[in-house]
Design a protein around this motif. Structure first.
Motif, PDB file in Angstrom:
ATOM      1  N   ALA A 207       0.895  -1.123  -0.028  1.00  8.92           N
ATOM      2  CA  ALA A 207       0.080  -0.049   0.113  1.00  8.92           C
ATOM      3  C   ALA A 207       0.889   1.502   0.110  1.00  8.92           C
ATOM      4  O   ALA A 207       0.459   2.458  -0.408  1.00  8.92           O
ATOM      5  N   ARG A 208       2.092   1.098   0.265  1.00  7.47           N
ATOM      6  CA  ARG A 208       2.945   2.539   0.624  1.00  7.47           C
ATOM      7  C   ARG A 208       3.484   2.749  -1.145  1.00  7.47           C
ATOM      8  O   ARG A 208       3.888   1.966  -1.640  1.00  7.47           O
ATOM      9  N   VAL A 209       4.009   3.922  -1.143  1.00 11.19           N
ATOM     10  CA  VAL A 209       4.558   4.554  -2.114  1.00 11.19           C
ATOM     11  C   VAL A 209       5.773   5.034  -1.962  1.00 11.19           C
ATOM     12  O   VAL A 209       5.771   6.223  -1.116  1.00 11.19           O
TER      13      VAL A 209
ATOM     14  N   VAL B 273       7.289   1.399   8.887  1.00 11.10           N
ATOM     15  CA  VAL B 273       6.948   2.988   8.457  1.00 11.10           C
ATOM     16  C   VAL B 273       6.659   3.007   7.174  1.00 11.10           C
ATOM     17  O   VAL B 273       6.940   2.043   6.270  1.00 11.10           O
ATOM     18  N   ALA B 274       5.959   3.985   6.645  1.00  9.06           N
ATOM     19  CA  ALA B 274       5.277   4.042   5.305  1.00  9.06           C
ATOM     20  C   ALA B 274       6.401   4.876   4.232  1.00  9.06           C
ATOM     21  O   ALA B 274       6.105   4.943   3.269  1.00  9.06           O
ATOM     22  N   SER B 275       7.370   5.035   4.784  1.00 14.13           N
ATOM     23  CA  SER B 275       8.369   5.742   3.776  1.00 14.13           C
ATOM     24  C   SER B 275       9.723   4.819   3.963  1.00 14.13           C
ATOM     25  O   SER B 275       9.999   4.390   5.057  1.00 14.13           O
ATOM     26  N   THR B 276      10.813   5.448   3.156  1.00 15.74           N
ATOM     27  CA  THR B 276      12.129   5.027   3.297  1.00 15.74           C
ATOM     28  C   THR B 276      13.079   6.159   3.908  1.00 15.74           C
ATOM     29  O   THR B 276      12.593   7.122   3.808  1.00 15.74           O
ATOM     30  N   HIS B 277      14.144   5.803   4.136  1.00 15.90           N
ATOM     31  CA  HIS B 277      15.059   7.058   4.611  1.00 15.90           C
ATOM     32  C   HIS B 277      16.629   6.414   4.302  1.00 15.90           C
ATOM     33  O   HIS B 277      16.840   5.100   4.654  1.00 15.90           O
ATOM     34  N   ILE B 278      17.460   7.451   4.362  1.00 14.49           N
ATOM     35  CA  ILE B 278      18.816   6.974   4.213  1.00 14.49           C
ATOM     36  C   ILE B 278      19.109   6.704   5.857  1.00 14.49           C
ATOM     37  O   ILE B 278      19.034   7.216   6.900  1.00 14.49           O
TER      38      ILE B 278
END
Ligand code: OOG
Ligand code: NI
Length: 486
Positions: free
Chosen positions: A155-157, A220-225
């Motif tokens: 479901a996440r983008v 979590v709904a996003s990624t990160h460095i």
């Protein structure tokens, strides 16, 4: 209308590396300290060692050099990562299975995106270690958790459609016009920013009980460095200076021990970043502030790339060290490591080349050129081969030889990849909790072919890339000399 400036893929890569570094410096202040100390270490090293300091990369390359680490959840996501990095001339290289590289719960497999050609590496070598969750591995997730994880991830983008379209266009056209490039860089950098969106607390904590890495990726709904790593020319000096500034480093520098012979592969060390405030939504719908410690600082020193034989010798040395140093403290481990190392590896680059343990290119040098300085006396011989016939193989350091034929000089090939064991160690130093892994269950089969399928593009073998660099250098030298390469 005036012609719009066009940014080639390497310019996008260099600009992206800079933008990420600026962004990460704002997010993690200790990173800025690390960059400051790294610059001091490199400047002092060059001042002390002169041209020799740049044997493994020009000071300009090394000062700008970074690697990043990111983590995603699904084959669909990693194939999008491949499109974004592909736009910047970064290709997937190597396969790392971290599920077995340590005893802890790290349910991921990884690759690294990086430039593969020598010229591209020299322009900007930015690389990103990229890991993906391995759902379907019963040692980690129950079927019910797996179903909910799949649903959450589907479901996440992570990457907006506009970014992917621009990436595809850059890949097809070898870059982007300035306006498209600006949008591409903005969206690409933003995709790796730490999100302020509230995190579902119950879901995050449930995954965290399985593995902190799984929660960081799939909670979590996003990624990160996760981290950005500068390169230094003397990592022991860096370690001492960071410690003197009151920053607690992990107990050791990972990888090969410090010694007087040639530096090979990769040495890395790190420190845990401070806890960062994150917003959570509780099961009751309440918004609360909490803190998470998932990111950290890392630094590295790069050495000479090893051939398959060299790498086998390295792996055997590490296995012997593990066996003999079990239960010893860090000082004891270092002592034994050095002893094994001195027995395993030759003390000069010439011997490393002659025994076919390291990769070296062969260049034609102007007599006082320092572009490809030789490493000292000794035969010029690649892994099991001889140099182009007719070439002068003397390797005295830079002495002018007026009227002589050009010399062939040996130059070390820098290791551009990662070490699975150090990578697992880095994941582990991030974990506050061991997590839960049921080792009685079967793991899911995942190999380089599977990863290649997930990526939807060719996955390069690092050894083949290094060997290609060597062959290309031989061919170019032979062509200039008008002889057949051997
Ligand atoms: C990646 C860990 C691996 C390295 O330098 O070996 C890595 C991660 O923590 O996501 O970055
Ligand atoms: Ni790293």
């Amino acid at each position: 209308m005036s012609q719009e400036k066009f940014l080639g893929s390497w310019e996008l890569r260099a600009a992206f590396a800079r933008a990420l570094s600026d962004m990460y410096g704002k997010e993690v202040p200790a990173y800025t300290t690390l960059l400051e100390v790294s610059r001091e270490v490199n400047a002092d090293f060059v001042a002390a060692h002169g041209a020799d300091a740049e044997r493994l990369g020009s000071i300009d390359r090394v000062t700008a050099e970074r690697h990043g680490a990111i983590r995603v959840g699904t084959p669909a996501e990693i194939s999008q990562v491949a499109r974004v990095f592909g736009a910047m001339g970064m290709r997937p290289v190597g396969f790392y299975d971290l599920r077995d590289a340590s005893s802890s719960s790290v349910p991921v497999i990884s690759t690294a995106f990086r430039p593969v050609d020598r010229a591209e590496l020299a322009r900007n070598p930015f690389r990103v270690f990229t890991s993906m969750l391995v759902p379907g591995d019963r040692r980690f997730f129950t079927p019910d958790q797996e179903r909910r994880l799949d649903e959450f991830l589907a479901a996440r983008v992570l990457f907006p459609p506009e970014l992917l379209l621009l990436a595809d266009r850059a890949a097809a056209e070898g870059g982007l016009p300035a306006s498209g490039a600006a949008t591409f860089l903005l969206l690409a950098t933003k995709a790796f920013e730490l999100s302020r969106e509230p995190v579902d607390q119950a879901w995050y904590r449930e995954l965290e009980a399985v593995s902190a890495v799984a929660a960081d990726i799939g909670g979590v709904a996003s990624t990160h460095i996760n981290h950005l790593t500068p390169r230094v020319l003397d990592i022991d000096d860096l370690y001492a200076r960071m410690t003197a500034r009151g920053i607690t480093m992990i107990p050791a520098v990972q990888g090969p021990p410090r010694w007087d012979g040639p530096d090979v592969l990769l040495r890395q060390t790190s420190f845990r970043a401070l806890a960062e405030p994150r917003t959570f939504r509780t099961a009751g719908g309440e918004i609360v502030e909490d803190a998470l410690r998932v990111r950290f600082g890392e630094v590295e020193a790069r050495g000479i790339a090893l051939t398959r034989d060299g790498r086998s010798a390295y792996d055997a040395a590490v296995a012997e060290l593990d066996e003999r140093a079990a239960g010893l403290d860090e000082a004891g481990r270092q002592r034994i490591g050095r002893e094994i190392w001195e027995r395993t590896f030759p003390a000069t680059e010439a011997e490393l080349a002659a025994r076919g343990l390291g990769f070296f290119t062969y260049e034609l040098a102007d007599d006082d050129s320092h572009d490809a300085p030789p490493s000292g006396p000794g035969p010029v011989a690649g892994p099991g081969r001889t140099p182009a016939p007719g070439a002068e193989t003397g390797t005295d350091h830079g002495s002018p030889r007026p009227g002589r034929a050009p010399r062939v000089v040996r130059a070390p090939v820098v290791y551009e990849d990662f070490l699975p064991r150090s990578a697992a160690g880095i994941f582990q130093s991030n974990l506050s909790d061991e997590g839960a892994k049921d080792s009685a269950q079967a793991g899911a089969e995942r190999d380089a072919d599977w990863m290649e399928g997930a990526l939807g593009r060719e996955l390069a073998d690092p050894f083949e890339l290094y060997a290609r660099q060597v062959d290309e250098s031989r061919e170019a030298a032979a062509a200039t000399l008008g002889v057949a390469p051997q």
